[in-house]
Design an enzyme around this catalytic site. Structure first.
Site, PDB file in Angstrom:
ATOM      1  N   LYS A 194     -54.360 -25.509  -0.545  1.00  0.00           N
ATOM      2  CA  LYS A 194     -54.968 -24.474  -1.385  1.00  0.00           C
ATOM      3  C   LYS A 194     -56.048 -25.112  -2.236  1.00  0.00           C
ATOM      4  CE  LYS A 194     -54.717 -22.719  -5.459  1.00  0.00           C
ATOM      5  NZ  LYS A 194     -56.089 -22.250  -5.660  1.00  0.00           N
ATOM      6  N   GLU A 269     -51.709 -35.931  -9.445  1.00  0.00           N
ATOM      7  CA  GLU A 269     -52.881 -36.664  -9.943  1.00  0.00           C
ATOM      8  C   GLU A 269     -53.545 -35.774 -10.980  1.00  0.00           C
ATOM      9  OE1 GLU A 269     -53.466 -39.892  -6.673  1.00  0.00           O
ATOM     10  OE2 GLU A 269     -55.020 -39.298  -8.064  1.00  0.00           O
ATOM     11  N   CYS A 303     -62.257 -36.759 -13.311  1.00  0.00           N
ATOM     12  CA  CYS A 303     -60.967 -37.148 -13.893  1.00  0.00           C
ATOM     13  C   CYS A 303     -60.990 -38.591 -14.375  1.00  0.00           C
ATOM     14  CB  CYS A 303     -59.856 -36.944 -12.869  1.00  0.00           C
ATOM     15  SG  CYS A 303     -60.174 -37.788 -11.321  1.00  0.00           S
ATOM     16  N   GLU A 400     -58.783 -34.232 -23.124  1.00  0.00           N
ATOM     17  CA  GLU A 400     -59.753 -34.311 -22.031  1.00  0.00           C
ATOM     18  C   GLU A 400     -60.749 -33.163 -22.195  1.00  0.00           C
ATOM     19  OE1 GLU A 400     -58.515 -33.156 -18.024  1.00  0.00           O
ATOM     20  OE2 GLU A 400     -59.429 -34.995 -17.268  1.00  0.00           O
TER      21      GLU A 400
HETATM   22  P1  NAD Z   1     -56.342 -26.802 -12.689  1.00  0.00           P
HETATM   23  O1  NAD Z   1     -55.074 -27.504 -13.017  1.00  0.00           O
HETATM   24  O2  NAD Z   1     -56.733 -25.631 -13.487  1.00  0.00           O
HETATM   25  O3  NAD Z   1     -56.320 -26.301 -11.167  1.00  0.00           O
HETATM   26  C1  NAD Z   1     -56.060 -27.179 -10.101  1.00  0.00           C
HETATM   27  C2  NAD Z   1     -55.544 -26.385  -8.928  1.00  0.00           C
HETATM   28  O4  NAD Z   1     -54.299 -25.819  -9.269  1.00  0.00           O
HETATM   29  C3  NAD Z   1     -56.441 -25.219  -8.506  1.00  0.00           C
HETATM   30  O5  NAD Z   1     -56.431 -25.093  -7.108  1.00  0.00           O
HETATM   31  C4  NAD Z   1     -55.756 -24.040  -9.163  1.00  0.00           C
HETATM   32  O6  NAD Z   1     -56.000 -22.805  -8.505  1.00  0.00           O
HETATM   33  C5  NAD Z   1     -54.306 -24.440  -9.030  1.00  0.00           C
HETATM   34  N1  NAD Z   1     -53.407 -23.796  -9.991  1.00  0.00           N
HETATM   35  C6  NAD Z   1     -53.696 -23.257 -11.195  1.00  0.00           C
HETATM   36  N2  NAD Z   1     -52.587 -22.742 -11.763  1.00  0.00           N
HETATM   37  C7  NAD Z   1     -51.570 -22.949 -10.891  1.00  0.00           C
HETATM   38  C8  NAD Z   1     -50.185 -22.648 -10.904  1.00  0.00           C
HETATM   39  N3  NAD Z   1     -49.608 -22.024 -11.923  1.00  0.00           N
HETATM   40  N4  NAD Z   1     -49.449 -23.024  -9.835  1.00  0.00           N
HETATM   41  C9  NAD Z   1     -50.014 -23.685  -8.795  1.00  0.00           C
HETATM   42  N5  NAD Z   1     -51.308 -23.975  -8.721  1.00  0.00           N
HETATM   43  C10 NAD Z   1     -52.092 -23.643  -9.763  1.00  0.00           C
HETATM   44  O7  NAD Z   1     -57.468 -27.926 -12.696  1.00  0.00           O
HETATM   45  P2  NAD Z   1     -59.039 -27.741 -12.454  1.00  0.00           P
HETATM   46  O8  NAD Z   1     -59.604 -27.075 -13.666  1.00  0.00           O
HETATM   47  O9  NAD Z   1     -59.275 -27.147 -11.117  1.00  0.00           O
HETATM   48  O10 NAD Z   1     -59.511 -29.271 -12.392  1.00  0.00           O
HETATM   49  C11 NAD Z   1     -59.754 -30.058 -13.505  1.00  0.00           C
HETATM   50  C12 NAD Z   1     -58.567 -30.952 -13.815  1.00  0.00           C
HETATM   51  O11 NAD Z   1     -58.220 -31.707 -12.664  1.00  0.00           O
HETATM   52  C13 NAD Z   1     -58.881 -31.977 -14.878  1.00  0.00           C
HETATM   53  O12 NAD Z   1     -57.791 -32.093 -15.750  1.00  0.00           O
HETATM   54  C14 NAD Z   1     -59.062 -33.266 -14.088  1.00  0.00           C
HETATM   55  O13 NAD Z   1     -58.838 -34.449 -14.820  1.00  0.00           O
HETATM   56  C15 NAD Z   1     -58.067 -33.087 -13.006  1.00  0.00           C
HETATM   57  N6  NAD Z   1     -58.394 -33.925 -11.858  1.00  0.00           N
HETATM   58  C16 NAD Z   1     -57.601 -35.011 -11.595  1.00  0.00           C
HETATM   59  C17 NAD Z   1     -57.916 -35.841 -10.525  1.00  0.00           C
HETATM   60  C18 NAD Z   1     -57.095 -37.076 -10.212  1.00  0.00           C
HETATM   61  O14 NAD Z   1     -57.233 -37.622  -9.126  1.00  0.00           O
HETATM   62  N7  NAD Z   1     -56.247 -37.529 -11.122  1.00  0.00           N
HETATM   63  C19 NAD Z   1     -59.021 -35.567  -9.734  1.00  0.00           C
HETATM   64  C20 NAD Z   1     -59.806 -34.471 -10.055  1.00  0.00           C
HETATM   65  C21 NAD Z   1     -59.475 -33.644 -11.100  1.00  0.00           C
END
Ligand code: NAD
Length: 504
Positions: A194, A269, A303, A400
């Site tokens: 997803k 992650e 990230c 962050e």
């Molecule tokens: P997010 O947590 O809002 O969303 C990530 C994914 O989770 C999306 O596909 C979203 O639709 C899904 N999601 C949202 N709510 C959910 C739920 N209740 N149940 C299941 N899935 C759900 O994050 P974002 O805004 O898309 O990305 C930014 C964040 O990602 C930042 O905190 C960044 O640091 C982190 N990030 C981490 C890494 C890493 O490798 N550590 C890499 C890239 C981004």
């Protein structure tokens, strides 16, 4: 401030600014959502312009995809193939990604507002990740234990863990999927993916390319839509064996909890607040350049960004002068322009969140020495921003921001630098700059973070594992670690005779 930054206004007449309609991929077939509903995505970098429309997947769509992956794992050919056969298909996928580089880069530039020149590099690196995993499919082994006595042979068999649910964020959709899928598929798992509702196009195209390369039906399924219900179904469903989640720590906690309640293995992650420690004996020109790229690249939506600058007090003025000068020269603007280095933030609410942090920092007594404001009249562009006089208790130092915002604190001794670096709940990335390699290594050894650099930032290679410490995550992707992540190891104790009888 604004006038110092070269801004490239978005060209609204660019012919690439057209809408594309996508379908999900379930069991080898391109399908709409069962309800027929869709989610529309406008370019965040241009005036409201529709660039994609994706199916709004439901719980029922997720269920169909999970059961297709389950069947493909339990009954299909994929897990039973030789490593060599799987590797050949993964190699074809790598070649297909390379061949479709321009298309994939354009999709991500349009949906994500990312500078296209940078996305091309990410697509090329994604192809490298598939290539690395393809090559290693033939070398995936378990262990034998041949010194357990003449009547015993011990085997530790490597087996694929099963059906893997993969949830990815919006900032590097193809790259992050490519850090996980080739490893999971290479071991013999099947996958439901997803992508983020904001940037799903490249993941759908990836799955279509994989199908065209001979990946059997049901082995890689993509369900688009919102986290709740689609992502949540992946975490909660008894038929998924592993959940790989990349995204915010907030959502990581939710899905990690759901998976834990099912006793399901997870890889998380999550977010970061990377410290960039610069000692006074560093190559200041190189350090300044990388300090800037580490936090302003991709508009800070990274990230592993180096969002906290910890600089030795005696070097603070010189370093900041250099970083400010660089930050004012970064070419920001239309992500489709070849010369642009940094595009737009992902959407308006995120821009407003960054602005709230700027307000909080100012109110707490920190000083903005450059940036701090929007750029342009359309889109969601924000100027590279640098705060000084930041203390570790401020929200801008602890949370962050995920925007182009650098917070600066100075230190006097290596011990103080290490203490400041570790004074965070996160532990994803860290950087140390010094020409004294012994000091740099001593320092990095004491910083609790999973992905670190000495005299650099951001470069990666498929051979090395990645992942977080503390609240930045659980598990390791890529390298040999990635294969172990998606493997189960079965203990086979082979009795070769000679065992005394229980009842004689
Ligand atoms: P997010 O947590 O809002 O969303 C990530 C994914 O989770 C999306 O596909 C979203 O639709 C899904 N999601 C949202 N709510 C959910 C739920 N209740 N149940 C299941 N899935 C759900 O994050 P974002 O805004 O898309 O990305 C930014 C964040 O990602 C930042 O905190 C960044 O640091 C982190 N990030 C981490 C890494 C890493 O490798 N550590 C890499 C890239 C981004």
């Amino acid at each position: 401030m604004n006038q110092h930054t070269p801004f490239v206004p978005p060209r609204l007449s660019d012919p690439r600014l057209t809408a594309r309609r996508y379908q999900m991929l379930i069991d080898g077939k391109s399908v709409d959502a069962e309800t027929g509903e869709t989610i529309r995505r406008e370019s965040p970098a241009h005036a409201p312009t529709l660039v994609s429309e994706i199916p709004k997947g439901s719980h029922a769509d997720a269920e169909r995809a999970i059961m297709a992956a389950r069947r493909a794992f339990d009954e299909g050919p994929w897990p039973k193939m030789t490593g060599s056969e799987r590797g050949r298909i993964l190699q074809r996928i790598s070649d297909a990604i390379r061949k479709h580089r321009e298309e994939l880069a354009t999709i991500e530039a349009l949906e994500g507002g990312k500078a296209i020149a940078g996305v091309r590099g990410e697509v090329a690196f994604s192809a490298e990740l598939w290539r690395y995993a393809a090559g290693h499919c033939v070398g995936l082994t378990g262990e034998t234990h041949n010194s357990l006595g003449t009547n015993v042979l011990g085997l530790m068999l490597r087996e694929p863990i099963g059906v893997v649910g993969v949830i990815t964020p919006w900032n590097f959709p193809l790259l992050i999927a490519s850090e996980r899928l080739p490893w999971a598929l290479g071991v013999g798992c099947t996958v439901v993916l997803k992508p983020s509702e904001f940037t799903s196009g490249s993941s759908i195209r990836l799955a279509e390319l994989a199908r065209d390369c001979g990946l059997p039906d049901g082995v890689l399924n993509v369900v688009t839509g919102y986290g709740d219900p689609v992502g949540q179904s992946f975490a909660d469903h008894p038929a998924t064996d592993f959940l790989s989640f990349t995204g915010s720590s907030r959502v990581g906690q939710i899905v990690g909890g759901l998976a834990a309640s099912r006793i399901k293995r997870v890889g998380l992650e999550l977010g970061g607040k990377g410290p960039n420690i610069v000692f006074a004996d560093s190559d200041m020109e190189a350090a300044a350049d990388t300090v800037a790229s580490a936090v302003f690249g991709n508009a800070g939506q990274v990230c592993i960004a180096g969002s906290r600058l910890l600089v030795e007090a005696s070097a603070k003025d010189e370093l900041l002068e250099r970083v400010v000068a660089i930050s004012r020269k970064v070419r920001i603007g239309d992500p489709l322009d070849e010369t642009v280095q940094v595009g737009s933030l992902i959407h308006r609410p995120h821009l407003e969140k960054v602005e709230r942090y700027i307000g909080e920092g100012r109110a707490a007594g920190a000083e903005v020495i450059t940036g701090g404001e929007r750029l342009g009249n359309v889109g969601n562009y924000f100027a590279p921003t640098i705060f000084t006089n930041v203390t570790p208790d401020m929200s801008i130092a602890r949370e962050e921001i995920f925007g182009p915002v650098l917070v600066t604190t100075s230190f006097e001794t290596p011990e103080e630098a290490i203490r400041l670096a570790n004074d965070t709940g996160y532990g994803l990335s860290a950087m140390v700059w010094s020409n004294d390699l012994q000091k740099a290594i001593n320092t990095i050894r004491q910083v609790r973070a999973g992905r670190t650099w000495i005299n650099g930032h951001g470069d990666g290679t498929p051979e090395m594992g990645i992942g977080g410490y503390k609240q930045s995550g659980i598990g390791r992707e890529t390298g040999k670690y990635g294969f172990d992540e998606y493997s189960s190891f079965k203990n086979v104790y082979v009795q070769l005779g000679g065992k005394g009888r229980w009842v004689s």
